[in-house]
Write a protein that holds these residues in place. Structure first.
Motif, PDB file in Angstrom:
ATOM      1  N   ALA A   1      42.083  19.643 -16.908  1.00 48.77           N
ATOM      2  CA  ALA A   1      41.590  18.078 -16.434  1.00 48.77           C
ATOM      3  C   ALA A   1      41.229  17.154 -17.247  1.00 48.77           C
ATOM      4  CB  ALA A   1      40.023  18.654 -15.737  1.00 48.77           C
ATOM      5  N   HIS A   2      40.575  17.553 -18.498  1.00 46.81           N
ATOM      6  CA  HIS A   2      40.210  16.515 -19.473  1.00 46.81           C
ATOM      7  C   HIS A   2      41.381  15.727 -19.887  1.00 46.81           C
ATOM      8  CE1 HIS A   2      36.457  18.763 -19.135  1.00 46.81           C
ATOM      9  NE2 HIS A   2      36.083  17.579 -19.468  1.00 46.81           N
ATOM     10  N   GLN A   3      42.339  16.428 -20.321  1.00 46.01           N
ATOM     11  CA  GLN A   3      43.638  15.758 -21.005  1.00 46.01           C
ATOM     12  C   GLN A   3      44.429  15.148 -19.947  1.00 46.01           C
ATOM     13  OE1 GLN A   3      44.147  15.340 -23.852  1.00 46.01           O
ATOM     14  NE2 GLN A   3      43.281  17.206 -25.023  1.00 46.01           N
ATOM     15  N   TYR A   4      44.486  15.762 -18.765  1.00 41.51           N
ATOM     16  CA  TYR A   4      45.128  15.112 -17.453  1.00 41.51           C
ATOM     17  C   TYR A   4      44.577  13.824 -17.151  1.00 41.51           C
ATOM     18  CZ  TYR A   4      45.754  13.655 -12.763  1.00 41.51           C
ATOM     19  OH  TYR A   4      45.973  12.828 -11.640  1.00 41.51           O
TER      20      TYR A   4
ATOM     21  N   GLN B   1      40.883  26.319 -26.155  1.00 48.37           N
ATOM     22  CA  GLN B   1      40.931  24.770 -25.842  1.00 48.37           C
ATOM     23  C   GLN B   1      41.135  24.070 -27.173  1.00 48.37           C
ATOM     24  OE1 GLN B   1      36.972  23.368 -24.393  1.00 48.37           O
ATOM     25  NE2 GLN B   1      37.322  21.456 -25.433  1.00 48.37           N
ATOM     26  N   GLY B   2      40.401  24.582 -28.270  1.00 49.63           N
ATOM     27  CA  GLY B   2      40.801  23.947 -29.579  1.00 49.63           C
ATOM     28  C   GLY B   2      42.289  23.906 -29.659  1.00 49.63           C
ATOM     29  N   ILE B   3      42.844  24.901 -29.778  1.00 52.15           N
ATOM     30  CA  ILE B   3      44.255  25.301 -30.101  1.00 52.15           C
ATOM     31  C   ILE B   3      44.892  24.465 -29.029  1.00 52.15           C
ATOM     32  CG2 ILE B   3      46.154  26.840 -30.053  1.00 52.15           C
ATOM     33  CD1 ILE B   3      44.125  29.034 -30.827  1.00 52.15           C
TER      34      ILE B   3
ATOM     35  N   GLY C   1      50.476  13.420 -28.755  1.00 51.62           N
ATOM     36  CA  GLY C   1      49.721  11.995 -29.791  1.00 51.62           C
ATOM     37  C   GLY C   1      48.346  11.641 -28.975  1.00 51.62           C
ATOM     38  N   GLN C   2      47.940  12.514 -28.254  1.00 52.67           N
ATOM     39  CA  GLN C   2      46.764  12.217 -27.375  1.00 52.67           C
ATOM     40  C   GLN C   2      45.446  13.069 -27.763  1.00 52.67           C
ATOM     41  OE1 GLN C   2      46.619  11.557 -23.046  1.00 52.67           O
ATOM     42  NE2 GLN C   2      45.528  13.395 -23.110  1.00 52.67           N
ATOM     43  N   ASP C   3      44.511  12.316 -28.223  1.00 50.25           N
ATOM     44  CA  ASP C   3      43.190  13.006 -28.519  1.00 50.25           C
ATOM     45  C   ASP C   3      42.396  13.560 -27.200  1.00 50.25           C
ATOM     46  OD1 ASP C   3      43.182  12.965 -31.575  1.00 50.25           O
ATOM     47  OD2 ASP C   3      42.466  10.856 -31.306  1.00 50.25           O
ATOM     48  N   ARG C   4      41.436  14.548 -27.445  1.00 52.22           N
ATOM     49  CA  ARG C   4      40.712  15.155 -26.331  1.00 52.22           C
ATOM     50  C   ARG C   4      39.622  14.116 -26.215  1.00 52.22           C
ATOM     51  NH1 ARG C   4      39.540  19.633 -23.382  1.00 52.22           N
ATOM     52  NH2 ARG C   4      37.526  19.880 -22.547  1.00 52.22           N
TER      53      ARG C   4
ATOM     54  N   LEU D   1      32.853  13.532 -25.078  1.00 54.22           N
ATOM     55  CA  LEU D   1      31.856  13.885 -24.251  1.00 54.22           C
ATOM     56  C   LEU D   1      31.541  12.746 -23.570  1.00 54.22           C
ATOM     57  CD1 LEU D   1      30.386  16.231 -22.715  1.00 54.22           C
ATOM     58  CD2 LEU D   1      28.671  15.781 -24.554  1.00 54.22           C
ATOM     59  N   GLY D   2      31.477  12.529 -22.355  1.00 54.81           N
ATOM     60  CA  GLY D   2      30.699  11.284 -21.647  1.00 54.81           C
ATOM     61  C   GLY D   2      31.797  10.040 -21.229  1.00 54.81           C
ATOM     62  N   TYR D   3      33.259  10.632 -21.858  1.00 54.29           N
ATOM     63  CA  TYR D   3      34.027   9.352 -21.484  1.00 54.29           C
ATOM     64  C   TYR D   3      34.470   8.994 -20.118  1.00 54.29           C
ATOM     65  CZ  TYR D   3      38.972   7.462 -21.883  1.00 54.29           C
ATOM     66  OH  TYR D   3      40.087   6.795 -21.570  1.00 54.29           O
TER      67      TYR D   3
END
Length: 173
Positions: A31-34, A107-109, A119-122, A125-127
């Motif tokens: 969900a977060h990366q999507y 998750q970190g991996i 090329g995308q950072d996670r 928090l709160g983004y």
């Protein structure tokens, strides 16, 4: 809201799009990366819904959201399949609430793989709860007519009011 025969209703062909057939654990894990990957498509769709107040006018934006989801999860499957599979399987067995706390290692991996391959950072928090300005290429909708209230009636004329015979608080006057 009622419809008449003059109202446009989309056909089944216009409404039919392929569905992303993923389990809730996979969607929870990605969900977060999507959300960050498809941020613009999601915002365009929500902006269209908010501005037009008519979901029939936002079918193309909705299809773009689905297409972005297919694109993202396709890239994850192609580039980070092993890392993501370990992560979502951990989320799947973490209980009925699918909490991520016990799966931070996986998750970190997965996040590292997304950073290297896409090329995308996670997102921090709160983004997703921060106010962010979205620039849209869609034209602004015309302003809705603002109905004015009915005019107030004229106040009664004080010339026609008779003088009282006595003072209401002191009958002696």
């Amino acid at each position: 809201m009622s419809y008449t025969n003059e109202d446009y209703l989309p056909s089944f062909e216009e409404l039919t799009v392929p569905e992303i057939q993923l389990t809730s654990a996979v969607l929870q894990a990605g969900a977060h990366q999507y959300g960050k990957y498809c941020d613009n498509a999601n915002k365009e769709f929500m902006l269209c819904i908010s501005e037009t107040k008519d979901p029939r006018k936002c079918l193309s934006e909705g299809k773009e959201v689905t297409q972005c989801g297919f694109e993202f999860f396709g890239k994850v499957k192609r580039d980070c399949h092993e890392e993501f599979t370990k992560y979502w399987k951990c989320v799947d067995v973490s209980g009925t609430t699918m909490e991520l706390n016990g799966c931070r290692e996986f998750q970190g991996i997965f996040d590292k793989c997304i950073k290297e391959k896409l090329g995308q950072d996670r997102p921090p928090l709160g983004y997703f709860s921060k106010i962010r300005v979205h620039e849209s290429k869609r034209p602004k909708p015309p302003p809705l007519p603002h109905p004015l209230p009915d005019a107030l009636p004229e106040p009664p004329s004080l010339d026609k009011v008779p003088e009282p015979d006595m003072h209401p608080y002191n009958p002696q006057l």
